[in-house]
Design an enzyme around this catalytic site. Sequence first.
Site, mmCIF file in Angstrom:
data_model
loop_
_atom_site.group_PDB
_atom_site.id
_atom_site.type_symbol
_atom_site.label_atom_id
_atom_site.label_comp_id
_atom_site.label_asym_id
_atom_site.label_seq_id
_atom_site.Cartn_x
_atom_site.Cartn_y
_atom_site.Cartn_z
ATOM 1 N N GLN A 1 -5.867 -3.161 10.747
ATOM 2 C CA GLN A 1 -4.697 -2.613 11.622
ATOM 3 C C GLN A 1 -4.916 -1.408 12.268
ATOM 4 O O GLN A 1 -4.326 -0.488 12.725
ATOM 5 C CB GLN A 1 -3.562 -2.317 10.490
ATOM 6 C CG GLN A 1 -3.030 -3.522 9.954
ATOM 7 C CD GLN A 1 -1.792 -3.396 9.017
ATOM 8 O OE1 GLN A 1 -0.675 -2.839 9.459
ATOM 9 N NE2 GLN A 1 -1.688 -3.661 7.553
ATOM 10 N N ASP B 1 -2.235 8.081 4.009
ATOM 11 C CA ASP B 1 -1.618 6.521 4.427
ATOM 12 C C ASP B 1 -2.215 6.240 5.713
ATOM 13 O O ASP B 1 -2.466 7.223 6.326
ATOM 14 C CB ASP B 1 0.004 6.671 4.238
ATOM 15 C CG ASP B 1 0.231 5.186 4.324
ATOM 16 O OD1 ASP B 1 -0.379 4.289 4.202
ATOM 17 O OD2 ASP B 1 1.619 4.843 4.415
ATOM 18 N N GLU B 2 -2.351 4.934 6.160
ATOM 19 C CA GLU B 2 -3.169 4.402 7.382
ATOM 20 C C GLU B 2 -4.359 5.035 7.577
ATOM 21 O O GLU B 2 -4.732 5.772 8.755
ATOM 22 C CB GLU B 2 -2.008 4.776 8.510
ATOM 23 C CG GLU B 2 -0.471 4.371 8.385
ATOM 24 C CD GLU B 2 -0.509 2.871 8.662
ATOM 25 O OE1 GLU B 2 -1.330 2.029 8.741
ATOM 26 O OE2 GLU B 2 0.888 2.427 8.558
ATOM 27 N N ARG C 1 4.459 -7.823 10.694
ATOM 28 C CA ARG C 1 5.814 -7.082 10.698
ATOM 29 C C ARG C 1 6.930 -8.149 10.115
ATOM 30 O O ARG C 1 8.052 -7.393 9.695
ATOM 31 C CB ARG C 1 6.411 -6.444 11.784
ATOM 32 C CG ARG C 1 5.229 -5.275 12.585
ATOM 33 C CD ARG C 1 5.203 -4.410 11.488
ATOM 34 N NE ARG C 1 3.854 -4.747 11.017
ATOM 35 C CZ ARG C 1 3.155 -4.100 10.048
ATOM 36 N NH1 ARG C 1 3.888 -3.150 9.133
ATOM 37 N NH2 ARG C 1 2.107 -4.586 9.349
ATOM 38 N N LYS D 1 0.747 -1.016 -0.143
ATOM 39 C CA LYS D 1 0.011 -0.080 0.117
ATOM 40 C C LYS D 1 0.955 0.944 -0.119
ATOM 41 O O LYS D 1 0.544 2.205 -0.689
ATOM 42 C CB LYS D 1 -1.048 0.066 1.205
ATOM 43 C CG LYS D 1 -1.996 -1.029 1.296
ATOM 44 C CD LYS D 1 -2.963 -0.980 2.469
ATOM 45 C CE LYS D 1 -2.247 -1.023 3.739
ATOM 46 N NZ LYS D 1 -1.396 -2.343 4.064
ATOM 47 N N THR D 2 1.663 1.265 0.927
ATOM 48 C CA THR D 2 2.569 2.439 0.766
ATOM 49 C C THR D 2 3.466 2.572 -0.198
ATOM 50 O O THR D 2 3.479 3.724 -0.732
ATOM 51 C CB THR D 2 3.515 2.424 2.131
ATOM 52 O OG1 THR D 2 2.574 2.319 3.331
ATOM 53 C CG2 THR D 2 4.185 3.809 2.505
HETATM 54 P P1 ATP Z 1 1.789 -2.291 6.161
HETATM 55 O O1 ATP Z 1 0.083 -2.534 6.086
HETATM 56 O O2 ATP Z 1 2.263 -2.820 7.011
HETATM 57 O O3 ATP Z 1 1.810 -0.771 5.916
HETATM 58 P P2 ATP Z 1 2.029 -1.893 3.050
HETATM 59 O O4 ATP Z 1 0.826 -2.572 2.563
HETATM 60 O O5 ATP Z 1 2.141 -0.472 3.207
HETATM 61 O O6 ATP Z 1 2.212 -2.667 4.595
HETATM 62 P P3 ATP Z 1 4.716 -2.007 1.950
HETATM 63 O O7 ATP Z 1 5.518 -1.534 3.059
HETATM 64 O O8 ATP Z 1 4.326 -0.804 0.885
HETATM 65 O O9 ATP Z 1 3.108 -2.525 2.478
HETATM 66 O O10 ATP Z 1 5.346 -3.184 1.316
HETATM 67 C C1 ATP Z 1 5.696 -4.250 1.982
HETATM 68 C C2 ATP Z 1 6.966 -4.829 1.312
HETATM 69 O O11 ATP Z 1 6.801 -5.471 -0.078
HETATM 70 C C3 ATP Z 1 8.072 -4.043 0.867
HETATM 71 O O12 ATP Z 1 9.094 -4.346 1.495
HETATM 72 C C4 ATP Z 1 7.913 -3.465 -0.514
HETATM 73 O O13 ATP Z 1 9.281 -3.314 -0.763
HETATM 74 C C5 ATP Z 1 7.471 -4.925 -0.907
HETATM 75 N N1 ATP Z 1 6.609 -4.833 -2.397
HETATM 76 C C6 ATP Z 1 5.491 -4.124 -2.407
HETATM 77 N N2 ATP Z 1 5.275 -4.133 -3.695
HETATM 78 C C7 ATP Z 1 6.090 -5.293 -4.325
HETATM 79 C C8 ATP Z 1 6.070 -5.589 -5.594
HETATM 80 N N3 ATP Z 1 5.163 -5.455 -6.449
HETATM 81 N N4 ATP Z 1 7.079 -6.274 -5.848
HETATM 82 C C9 ATP Z 1 7.996 -6.679 -4.890
HETATM 83 N N5 ATP Z 1 7.775 -6.306 -3.700
HETATM 84 C C10 ATP Z 1 6.996 -5.649 -3.364
HETATM 85 MG MG MG Z 2 2.185 0.989 4.839
#
Ligand code: ATP
Ligand code: MG
Length: 749
Positions: A259, A221-222, A613, A35-36
């Site tokens: 979350q 975000d969040e 995490r 997402k981020t």
């Molecule tokens: P959270 O809910 O914990 O905030 P998030 O959904 O924001 O998580 P991110 O932190 O953006 O997730 O990404 C999680 C991990 O996955 C990171 O290490 C990121 O680099 C990797 N990642 C995200 N998208 C891809 C992709 N398309 N290919 C490979 N790795 C990815």
């Molecule tokens: Mg995030």
Amino acid sequence: MGRTDYLDKLNDKQREAAMCTEGPLLILAGAGSGKTSTMTCRIAYLIREMDVHPYNILAVTFTNKAAKEMRDRVQKLIGEGVNMWILTFHSACLRILRRHAEVLGYGRDFAVYDPTDQKTVVKNICKELNIDTKKFTPSYFLGIISHCKEQRISAKDYNNIFGTDFKEQMVGQVYGQYEKILKKNNAMDFDDLLLKTVELFEQDEEILLMYQNRFRYIMVDEYQDTNMIQYTFLRLLADARDGDGNVRRNLCVVGDDDQCIYQWRGADIRNILEFEKDFPGAKTVKLEQNYRSTANILAAAHSVISHNRGRKAKKLWTDAEDGNKIIYYNADDEKDEARFIASEINRLAGADEAGEDYRQFAILYRTNAQSRTFEEALSTRDIPYRVLGGLRYYDRKEIKDMMCYMRLVQNRADDLALVRIINEPKRGIGGKTLEKLRTLAQVRGSSLFDVLLDDEVIASFSSKVSENLRNLAGLIESYGIERDNMKLSDLYDGLLVNSGYMKALEDQHTVEAESRLENLMEFKTVIAGYEKEDPNMNLAEFMERIALLADVDNHDAEENAVTLMTLHSAKGLEFPYVFMPGMEDGLFPGWRAFDREDGLEEERRLCYVGITRAKKRLWLTSARTRTLYGRTDYTRESVFLRELDQKLMDGDGIYEKKDRKTEGVFRDGASAGTPFKPFDQLKYAQAQTKQKAEAMAKAAGQSFQVGDRVAHAKFGEGRVLEVSGQVIRIEFKDQVRKLALGIAPLEKL
Ligand code: ATP
Ligand code: MG
């Protein structure tokens, strides 16, 4: 790097979201689904491909750390210095208000009052209104005021809605005065930053229009952790009309309802659940692939969170391999738990897998007070660590303060210690009084404390200050005389209560004060540990041992170190190796969660945040007995452990041990096997502490006569030989001791 390389790295869904730039957009997805990352790419896409000027973008997050990280990532993607509003809610509002505060009747250079300033204001109001701040503390009022502001209830509203009983009338009065004074002082508090910005937008259409036109693309975000006022702020900005009068809402929110962990601070989970309803025509993109964790970790997280009822069903998948199973270790006690974790870190960091890279490890606990045992276990093994978003246990203010009381009792000449605690808790001793005392000490070549014993000097201050100083001096002096005649734990309890330190914290009724009390009660565990080792350990030896612990300097601020932090502050972060200790009912989930159904659901979301995490490996641990706040008890394994799919677990899987007999009785009196209702252990520890101090004080009031048989907490039974003034001489089994009446823990038999 090719122009759109960063887009190629996204999966289809992510790319779809990043390239969907017009209209309301909800990216609702589970942890670690990118997402981020997607939001960051979306910003880059807007600037690089859509020719949007960075000036037209507003991105908000919750913490400064997250904002900084996002700024860095965008910078990397677009490869130039960005001067863009990627900010926390508060700092975005502050920037806006700095420009337009006059509209609301403030000067542009208005002050922002921090909690200390706020307390001072309320204290003065209470004085004016003749409110007893011992009964109703400034923090009590500020808690209600803050809550009201979050809900947009003004003082006037408050008085209209409430104000029937005495207490409410009083709160209403204080609130009204508080608003008046802040306004008069041209000041705002933190809650005002959001509230006043919203008011500004509502009052002045032109200004609102200006920002609506400026922030053509808004991202959050969040989003699951936004509260009502943050929602209103976003809504106002996003409700822009274009030339044809059509509503244009380029609002993109990103979050995961699983979350949401800040309901206790007013976060409203409905904001995300009802986004599509609130912003008709919204497009929803669900990301379903998790890139962070192994399949086992993901399945474990899912098996826990699926026990929550009010959630949007969604399931993540991954093409990562299964990976290791979740290791569960059921330790003998909390020391064994910490030892296990430290040795696992040593084992992996020594092996090729993690190869000395301590950065890859994180220990995520429920409460700050838990950090201490890990800090000790890590430093004895020379493993570097850092406590993120908090201080190391022995650096925490309240621990330092209490250690200074003990240092003074040990050595009255310790001026540094005295300066630190002379006005802790508040005794009305300001810089001037202190300066006077210091000068005198210097002239006389004596210690500061000796000056405090000079009644002529003390009498020269106001009656309140001199009374307080006399009491402080008396406290230190009498404990100084008695220190070797007391158990360490009695000495600590006595100082904590009789100095007024504990009471001052109890009166605050804030989350922060509670966390400080937890840390102080945790110190009782430290003492209990030493007393167990050597029941006769005296204060000098104890202070020496603690000084060594407090001095360890192997924590590495930025460099290669294990991260210790609370589960709450770990939101949004990731680590290859994660430990979650203290998986016990009453600790995690915390005892309060058992009172309310949604309380347990919020803790379960926190558990989900913790598990997700982990990238490569996850350890869950619990202790069969735990010494918490100085008291040792049997524990029950956490309900979350029981919910977790057993097939995914290795180690002491709970069902293997099901028939292991737990001996003894639980703290609530129930024997093993009956349902366990955790209770407020902190309150209990506080009450015990007070009781002990009271019992000691009661002994002072008793009149002892020669020949009386007595019991002493440290020396056992004895016979009174002599009483003269405050000194009592007692013959114990194999020694005769002089003790100070008043603090000697004596009981008449
Ligand atoms: P959270 O809910 O914990 O905030 P998030 O959904 O924001 O998580 P991110 O932190 O953006 O997730 O990404 C999680 C991990 O996955 C990171 O290490 C990121 O680099 C990797 N990642 C995200 N998208 C891809 C992709 N398309 N290919 C490979 N790795 C990815
Ligand atoms: Mg995030």
